[in-house]
Design a protein around this motif. Structure first.
Motif, short mmCIF file in Angstrom:
data_model
loop_
_atom_site.label_atom_id
_atom_site.label_comp_id
_atom_site.label_asym_id
_atom_site.label_seq_id
_atom_site.Cartn_x
_atom_site.Cartn_y
_atom_site.Cartn_z
N ILE A 278 0.83 -1.21 0.00
CA ILE A 278 0.00 0.00 0.00
C ILE A 278 0.86 1.26 0.00
O ILE A 278 1.77 1.43 0.82
CB ILE A 278 -0.95 0.01 1.21
CG1 ILE A 278 -1.97 -1.12 1.09
CG2 ILE A 278 -1.65 1.35 1.35
CD1 ILE A 278 -2.89 -1.26 2.27
N GLU A 279 0.57 2.14 -0.95
CA GLU A 279 1.18 3.46 -1.00
C GLU A 279 0.22 4.53 -0.49
O GLU A 279 0.66 5.55 0.05
CB GLU A 279 1.58 3.81 -2.44
CG GLU A 279 2.63 2.91 -3.05
CD GLU A 279 2.96 3.30 -4.48
OE1 GLU A 279 4.05 2.95 -4.94
OE2 GLU A 279 2.14 3.98 -5.13
N TYR A 280 -1.06 4.27 -0.67
CA TYR A 280 -2.04 5.31 -0.34
C TYR A 280 -3.40 4.68 -0.07
O TYR A 280 -3.80 3.71 -0.73
CB TYR A 280 -2.16 6.30 -1.51
CG TYR A 280 -3.38 7.18 -1.45
CD1 TYR A 280 -3.39 8.33 -0.67
CD2 TYR A 280 -4.52 6.84 -2.17
CE1 TYR A 280 -4.52 9.13 -0.61
CE2 TYR A 280 -5.65 7.64 -2.12
CZ TYR A 280 -5.65 8.79 -1.34
OH TYR A 280 -6.77 9.56 -1.28
N VAL A 281 -4.08 5.18 0.94
CA VAL A 281 -5.49 4.87 1.16
C VAL A 281 -6.20 6.18 1.48
O VAL A 281 -5.62 7.09 2.07
CB VAL A 281 -5.70 3.85 2.31
CG1 VAL A 281 -5.09 2.50 1.97
CG2 VAL A 281 -5.14 4.38 3.62
N ASN A 282 -7.47 6.26 1.11
CA ASN A 282 -8.21 7.50 1.37
C ASN A 282 -8.96 7.43 2.70
O ASN A 282 -8.95 6.40 3.39
CB ASN A 282 -9.18 7.79 0.21
CG ASN A 282 -10.33 6.80 0.16
OD1 ASN A 282 -10.24 5.71 0.70
ND2 ASN A 282 -11.40 7.18 -0.51
N ALA A 283 -9.60 8.54 3.03
CA ALA A 283 -10.34 8.60 4.29
C ALA A 283 -11.50 7.62 4.30
O ALA A 283 -11.90 7.12 5.35
CB ALA A 283 -10.83 10.02 4.54
N GLY A 284 -12.06 7.38 3.11
CA GLY A 284 -13.15 6.40 3.02
C GLY A 284 -12.70 5.02 3.46
O GLY A 284 -13.45 4.28 4.09
N PHE A 285 -11.45 4.66 3.15
CA PHE A 285 -10.89 3.39 3.59
C PHE A 285 -10.82 3.34 5.11
O PHE A 285 -11.19 2.34 5.74
CB PHE A 285 -9.49 3.21 2.98
CG PHE A 285 -8.77 1.98 3.47
CD1 PHE A 285 -8.92 0.77 2.81
CD2 PHE A 285 -7.94 2.04 4.56
CE1 PHE A 285 -8.25 -0.36 3.25
CE2 PHE A 285 -7.27 0.91 5.02
CZ PHE A 285 -7.42 -0.28 4.35
N THR A 286 -10.35 4.43 5.70
CA THR A 286 -10.24 4.48 7.16
C THR A 286 -11.61 4.38 7.81
O THR A 286 -11.79 3.66 8.80
CB THR A 286 -9.53 5.78 7.59
OG1 THR A 286 -8.21 5.80 7.03
CG2 THR A 286 -9.45 5.87 9.10
N ARG A 287 -12.59 5.11 7.25
CA ARG A 287 -13.94 5.04 7.82
C ARG A 287 -14.54 3.65 7.68
O ARG A 287 -15.29 3.20 8.54
CB ARG A 287 -14.83 6.09 7.16
CG ARG A 287 -14.52 7.52 7.56
CD ARG A 287 -15.61 8.47 7.08
NE ARG A 287 -15.60 8.63 5.64
CZ ARG A 287 -14.90 9.54 4.99
NH1 ARG A 287 -14.12 10.39 5.68
NH2 ARG A 287 -14.94 9.63 3.67
#
Length: 602
Positions: A278-287
């Motif tokens: 993983i290089e990047y995840v968005n806030a939607g992933f965290t939520r």
């Protein structure tokens, strides 16, 4: 057991201590076993009688026994040379045993070697632990950039991975300070001095660091600085393990603007490098998952999102798609950080460079738990319905495709005998092709004596181009009901025929009554003409006429009742005929909602 009673007291005690704490075995000068103590026997798994008189080679691997070194080993012992070191031996059960042993020649008063005694300690666990540690170190060295420093930051050595990443040769950095890899302004800062002061005191440090290669290029690494300690726990150096994350950092910067868009949606967006990290995840992933970006950076999603309920076949398909560099779409059961399962619609697309090689993967995931549960609920309902009803499919051309097990239970035929054209007339098939739902009662070819009838609802599944993809049928077995209706209609027809016959008989009675009445009138006239002589006859004729009138009246009542019964029976017969109508209109479709669900499921 070795006997030491003839030795001087101090030496005897010393010998007993060695015999108790060490594995001891004695050989003649050519290697034939004379005796061994209990420690040795337990270590190698033998009884004394199994080894006495045997050669030392029974503890040695066959290839080693045949080697010149083994022959030279025993020649040296026979010549009086002491041998010591780590040796690999084989126990009775074939298990490898590592020992640290000392082979000491035994000499007589004239200095001639008469035998050999070996004192050994079992170091198998330590040897295996050392080998394991060395394997780990070698594995780390092969996969990571490694560099070693003195406590003040002076470079001792670096592996090829590190040298390649920074563009140096080994002799260009040995003896120089770590500062050669750092921006000059940073190297002069108090923070940098404090950094090495803490490392020099044995502290651990890790994180992402900006460094510079020999050519001045910016390089980002994920690194840990680890203290090297001596046996007393005192720091004697620093070793750094690093992974080049330059591409990851650049990619992260590039996607910062895209992240502004993705942060505003609850859809999970994941960007991984070519290795799936993983290089990047968005806030939607965290939520959605509960994981923060720092917790998953550099990790593979499947390592922490998948759980006990995740379908292994789905995981296998994902792995195959990633290895093939192909896009992948599916549904998978994942788990949040708290261990809560959720269903997600998964789409993974590889991003290739100009050379055709995969640079990274982009994954978009949408939580579909509610939809999936409804689908599973529908599937459960469909299975329950299918256990008592027939569900059949035809392809777009009307050829029979398949049916559930219920059709076979009812003895229904499959294949060409039940093509759509043989079951329905052309007008109904055309209505289906135009998207209408058609319901009708129809006979189905059967292998049993009793006719098989279905109350069936047909519908067409239309693809995105408006073309019929398949036809579906949901059918309830009405064979018994149909038989009852047909029997009832036959019986009612018999009743109607009987009523007609009764009506005919009543008509005949009415005719007889009218004729009797006419005869009675004639008799009265004749009696009147006869005068007193016909008076009695007149009374009888009058009574006969009265009875004829009553017969006519009752016959009329019977006729009325028979007519009423005939009308009621005819109405009932019409209703039963309507019930068995084999061509009900498509507007009569109580099963249409289920067909819609079937179409959606298809």
């Amino acid at each position: 057991m070795f006997k030491f009673r003839f030795l001087p007291s101090r030496r005897r005690h010393l010998a007993r201590a060695i015999n108790t704490s060490r594995a001891v075995i004695e050989f003649d000068r050519k290697g034939k076993i004379r005796r061994a103590n209990r420690n040795f026997l337990e270590l190698m798994g033998y009884a004394a009688c199994e080894i006495v008189g045997q050669h030392h080679s029974m503890f040695v691997l066959p290839d080693d026994v045949r080697s010149p070194d083994y022959a030279a080993f025993w020649k040296g012992l026979g010549d009086g040379t002491i041998k010591s070191g780590e040796f690999r031996r084989v126990s009775k059960d074939g298990r490898e045993v590592w020992i640290y042993g000392s082979y000491a020649p035994i000499t007589n008063l004239f200095g001639r070697v008469t035998g050999v005694i070996k004192f050994a300690a079992d170091i198998t666990s330590a040897k295996l632990a050392t080998a394991h540690a060395e394997s780990q170190i070698n594995a780390i060295s092969r996969s990571m950039a490694v560099i070693e420093f003195d406590l003040d930051g002076t470079i001792r050595r670096a592996n090829d991975n590190f040298l390649s990443a920074l563009g140096y040769d080994a002799d260009e950095i040995a003896g120089r300070h770590h500062a050669i890899f750092v921006d000059p302004d940073e190297a002069r800062s108090p923070a940098y001095a404090a950094f090495w002061d803490k490392l020099g005191k044995g502290h651990f440090a890790s994180g992402e660091f900006r460094r510079f290669g020999k050519d001045g290029s910016e390089i980002w690494i994920q690194a840990s600085y680890n203290p090297l300690l001596d046996a007393s726990g005192k720091p004697i150096g620093v070793i750094k393990f690093a992974t080049d994350i330059t591409a990851m950092v650049k990619a992260r910067r590039k996607h910062e603007q895209l992240a502004l868009v993705s942060e505003r949606t609850d859809t999970s967006s994941i960007i991984c490098d070519a290795q799936g990290r993983i290089e990047y995840v968005n806030a939607g992933f965290t939520r959605s998952t509960g994981y923060e970006f720092d917790e998953v950076l550099g990790r593979k999603p499947g390592d922490f999102l998948q759980g006990p309920g995740t379908d292994p076949e789905t995981v296998k398909r994902i792995g195959m798609a990633l290895r093939d560099g192909a896009p992948f779409f599916d549904e998978i059961l994942n788990y949040t950080k708290q261990g809560t399962p959720y269903w997600t619609s998964l789409a993974v697309n590889p991003v290739k460079g100009s050379d055709g090689k995969i640079e990274r993967y982009i994954s978009v995931q949408t939580i579909i738990t509610e939809t999936k549960m409804r689908s599973l609920e529908f599937t459960t309902k469909l299975e329950a319905i299918g256990s008592v009803n027939v569900i059949a499919e035809w392809n777009g051309t009307g050829e029979f495709a398949e049916a559930n097990a219920r059709l076979d239970e009812l003895g229904g035929h499959e294949g060409a005998a039940v093509s759509l054209d043989t079951l329905l007339d052309g007008s109904l098939v055309e209505r289906l092709r135009h998207g209408e739902v058609v319901r009708c009662e129809l006979p189905w070819p059967s292998s049993r004596e009793q006719a098989l009838w279905f109350d069936a609802v047909f519908s067409a599944v239309i693809d995105m181009n408006g073309k019929v993809e398949k036809f579906l049928m949901f059918g309830s077995d009405i064979s018994a009901r149909r038989a009852v209706v047909e029997t009832s209609i036959s019986s009612l027809n018999g009743v109607i025929d009987a009523a007609v016959e009764i009506d005919t008989i009543v008509g005949s009675l009415s005719q007889i009554a009218r004729q009797t009445d006419l005869l009675a009138i004639n008799a009265s006239i004749e009696a009147a003409l006869a005068g007193k002589a016909g008076a009695g006859f007149a009374i009888v004729a009058d009574r006969v006429r009265s009875l004829a009138d009553k017969s006519t009246s009752e016959a009329g009542r019977i006729t009325a009742l028979a007519q009423e019964s005939r009308e009621l029976v005819s109405e009932l017969s019409a209703q039963l005929s309507l019930l068995s109508d084999t061509q009900k209109g498509s507007e009569d479709r109580p099963a249409a909602p289920l067909i819609d669900d079937l179409k959606n499921a298809a």
